[in-house]
Design a protein around this motif. Structure first.
Motif, PDB file in Angstrom:
ATOM      1  N   GLY A 128     -31.599   0.616  76.401  1.00  0.00           N
ATOM      2  CA  GLY A 128     -31.421   2.048  76.165  1.00  0.00           C
ATOM      3  C   GLY A 128     -31.130   2.805  77.431  1.00  0.00           C
ATOM      4  N   ASP A 129     -31.862   2.495  78.500  1.00  0.00           N
ATOM      5  CA  ASP A 129     -31.662   3.188  79.770  1.00  0.00           C
ATOM      6  C   ASP A 129     -30.277   2.913  80.343  1.00  0.00           C
ATOM      7  OD1 ASP A 129     -33.095   4.575  82.216  1.00  0.00           O
ATOM      8  OD2 ASP A 129     -32.049   2.838  83.028  1.00  0.00           O
ATOM      9  N   SER A 130     -29.844   1.648  80.317  1.00  0.00           N
ATOM     10  CA  SER A 130     -28.523   1.319  80.869  1.00  0.00           C
ATOM     11  C   SER A 130     -27.399   1.913  80.025  1.00  0.00           C
ATOM     12  CB  SER A 130     -28.354  -0.198  80.986  1.00  0.00           C
ATOM     13  OG  SER A 130     -28.350  -0.819  79.716  1.00  0.00           O
ATOM     14  N   THR A 131     -27.646   2.101  78.724  1.00  0.00           N
ATOM     15  CA  THR A 131     -26.654   2.752  77.868  1.00  0.00           C
ATOM     16  C   THR A 131     -26.402   4.182  78.343  1.00  0.00           C
ATOM     17  OG1 THR A 131     -27.242   1.411  75.942  1.00  0.00           O
ATOM     18  CG2 THR A 131     -26.126   3.506  75.518  1.00  0.00           C
ATOM     19  N   VAL A 132     -27.493   4.889  78.663  1.00  0.00           N
ATOM     20  CA  VAL A 132     -27.351   6.268  79.130  1.00  0.00           C
ATOM     21  C   VAL A 132     -26.677   6.306  80.498  1.00  0.00           C
ATOM     22  CG1 VAL A 132     -28.568   8.391  79.723  1.00  0.00           C
ATOM     23  CG2 VAL A 132     -29.377   6.987  77.822  1.00  0.00           C
ATOM     24  N   PHE A 159     -30.995  -4.632  81.617  1.00  0.00           N
ATOM     25  CA  PHE A 159     -29.942  -3.977  82.404  1.00  0.00           C
ATOM     26  C   PHE A 159     -28.628  -4.740  82.278  1.00  0.00           C
ATOM     27  CE2 PHE A 159     -27.647  -2.954  86.300  1.00  0.00           C
ATOM     28  CZ  PHE A 159     -27.783  -1.575  86.348  1.00  0.00           C
ATOM     29  N   LEU A 160     -28.715  -6.087  82.312  1.00  0.00           N
ATOM     30  CA  LEU A 160     -27.510  -6.912  82.216  1.00  0.00           C
ATOM     31  C   LEU A 160     -26.882  -6.867  80.829  1.00  0.00           C
ATOM     32  CD1 LEU A 160     -28.390 -10.149  84.237  1.00  0.00           C
ATOM     33  CD2 LEU A 160     -26.454  -8.622  84.645  1.00  0.00           C
ATOM     34  N   VAL A 161     -27.729  -6.803  79.788  1.00  0.00           N
ATOM     35  CA  VAL A 161     -27.242  -6.865  78.406  1.00  0.00           C
ATOM     36  C   VAL A 161     -26.719  -5.513  77.935  1.00  0.00           C
ATOM     37  CG1 VAL A 161     -27.949  -7.188  75.997  1.00  0.00           C
ATOM     38  CG2 VAL A 161     -28.673  -8.822  77.755  1.00  0.00           C
ATOM     39  N   GLY A 162     -27.396  -4.436  78.312  1.00  0.00           N
ATOM     40  CA  GLY A 162     -27.140  -3.129  77.720  1.00  0.00           C
ATOM     41  C   GLY A 162     -25.726  -2.622  77.868  1.00  0.00           C
ATOM     42  N   SER A 163     -25.238  -2.550  79.101  1.00  0.00           N
ATOM     43  CA  SER A 163     -23.919  -1.967  79.329  1.00  0.00           C
ATOM     44  C   SER A 163     -22.791  -2.775  78.700  1.00  0.00           C
ATOM     45  CB  SER A 163     -23.685  -1.797  80.837  1.00  0.00           C
ATOM     46  OG  SER A 163     -22.434  -1.208  81.080  1.00  0.00           O
TER      47      SER A 163
END
Length: 401
Positions: A216-220, A338-342
């Motif tokens: 969620g954080d890396s999406t933002v 972090f690696l998966v999100g974006s």
């Protein structure tokens, strides 16, 4: 003893703050780094992915090192290495130098993140009440300052090494002095088999929550600007606002979150945070325009901000006799998320739609509510009661640490 704990808490909070500044200075100046070294668009993702991968390696190494070396000592020496590696990123002029600097940065960040949270968990145990969110609030404040300093450097067209040198020159001696007051908490006696290792099966729910929170954080952080501009029709200037709003609301939520944990308990706070974050993703997904989308990103900051600090705290309660090992293993899933999100959101956005892609992190964050009871493990629920304070060890100078 109270004064010892206060100094330990203040020095650790400054360590979190420094890490927030350093990390923000790196990620917000990626375009400048790419231009300085002539890194192609095809090669850039490889460099960026290497940092969290190596950070995971550093976290694994920390789990082994803390069996022989106090976490405070690892933190004391990994933080200057992170700052010097950041300076190395800005000072080189060859791709090989960039690779070495980022490699050192990644390894030391993994060690730094793990040892910082180990000390935070042990200090919370010594205090006997929730204080973990306050440390992560300091990190958020550092991130806001670091991003602001990066904007000043870019706006003033300063050389990258000049921007970094000014910050490192101030922070490096400060963290070395502050590290004299780090506090190593004394763990509870290990239960049967706990000293031999952390059972991954018991830690798995928290690992999943950590992964989902960072997705969620890396999406933002990676997609909010593009989403506002390309999907919601916002201007170039307006597209820079959502992440700033997210960071500010994250800071505010963490600054007051410990009070909520003490009053209502970690389970209730985590469950509410997950629901608010899911509502934020839903609002972003259906927003008719940029300003409604901004409301969604605001909700995301309020909701997601509590999940990571409370996950580390829960690991410490779940394994009171092996909290350092539990925190180190849990910290790996920070980088997994972090690696998966974006890439996940990007692939779904290209193949389907970016509105639909926002529903995936929404669903993953909602899964957190299923695991909310894991945050009450170990008999310390912080729901109006207090944990029995633990004794602490204090490092004094290089010999004490």
């Amino acid at each position: 003893m109270t004064e010892v704990l206060r100094r330990g808490r203040a020095s650790l909070a400054f360590g979190f703050f420094t890490q927030g500044v350093a990390f923000a200075l790196l990620v917000t100046r990626i375009p400048a780094v790419q231009e300085r070294y002539g890194v192609s668009d095809a090669l850039l993702p490889v460099f960026l992915a290497a940092v969290p991968v190596l950070a995971g390696v550093g976290s694994v190494a920390t789990e082994r090192l803390v069996r022989r070396v106090r976490p405070s000592r690892l933190l004391r020496w990994s933080q200057p290495v992170v700052l010097l590696a950041l300076l190395g990123v800005g000072a080189g002029d060859q791709v090989a130098q960039l690779a070495v600097a980022l490699g050192v940065f990644g390894l030391s960040v993994g060690m730094l993140d793990a040892s910082m949270n180990m000390l935070g968990v042990s200090l919370q145990r010594a205090y006997g009440r929730s204080i973990m969110l306050s440390f992560h609030a300091a990190y958020s404040l550092g991130g806001i300052l670091g991003a602001s300093l990066a904007w000043v450097g870019a706006h003033g067209e300063l050389a990258l090494w000049v921007s970094y040198l000014a910050v490192v020159a101030v922070l490096l001696p400060a963290v070395l002095v502050g590290s004299r007051w780090y506090v190593d908490g004394e763990a509870e006696p290990a239960e049967a088999g706990e000293a031999r290792g952390v059972a991954f099966r018991m830690l798995l729910p928290l690992c999943l929550v950590m992964t989902f929170a960072y997705i969620g954080d890396s999406t933002v952080s990676n997609w909010s600007a593009k989403y506002v501009k390309d999907v919601l029709g916002g201007s170039e200037q307006l597209a820079t606002v959502p992440y700033n709003v997210y960071m500010v609301t994250t800071l505010v939520g963490r600054a007051v979150g410990d009070v909520g944990v003490r009053r209502f308990g970690a389970v209730a706070v985590v469950r509410l945070g997950a629901l608010v974050a899911a509502c934020g993703f839903a609002v972003v997904a259906v927003a008719p325009g940029a300003w409604v989308g901004m409301l969604g990103f605001t909700l995301l900051g309020i909701g997601l901000c509590v999940l990571v600090p409370q996950t580390f705290a829960a690991a410490g309660r779940l394994f009171p006799g092996a909290s350092d090992a539990a925190v180190a293993r849990l910290n790996i899933f920070n980088y997994v998320g972090f690696l998966v999100g974006s890439p996940l959101v990007g692939a779904l956005g290209d193949a389907w739609s970016y509105r639909g892609a926002m529903l995936v992190p929404m669903a993953l964050v909602l899964v957190t509510t299923v695991y909310a009871r894991s945050f009450a493990s170990g008999g310390d629920r912080y729901g109006g009661g207090h944990e029995r304070p633990r004794t602490v060890d204090v490092g004094r100078g290089s010999n004490g640490l």
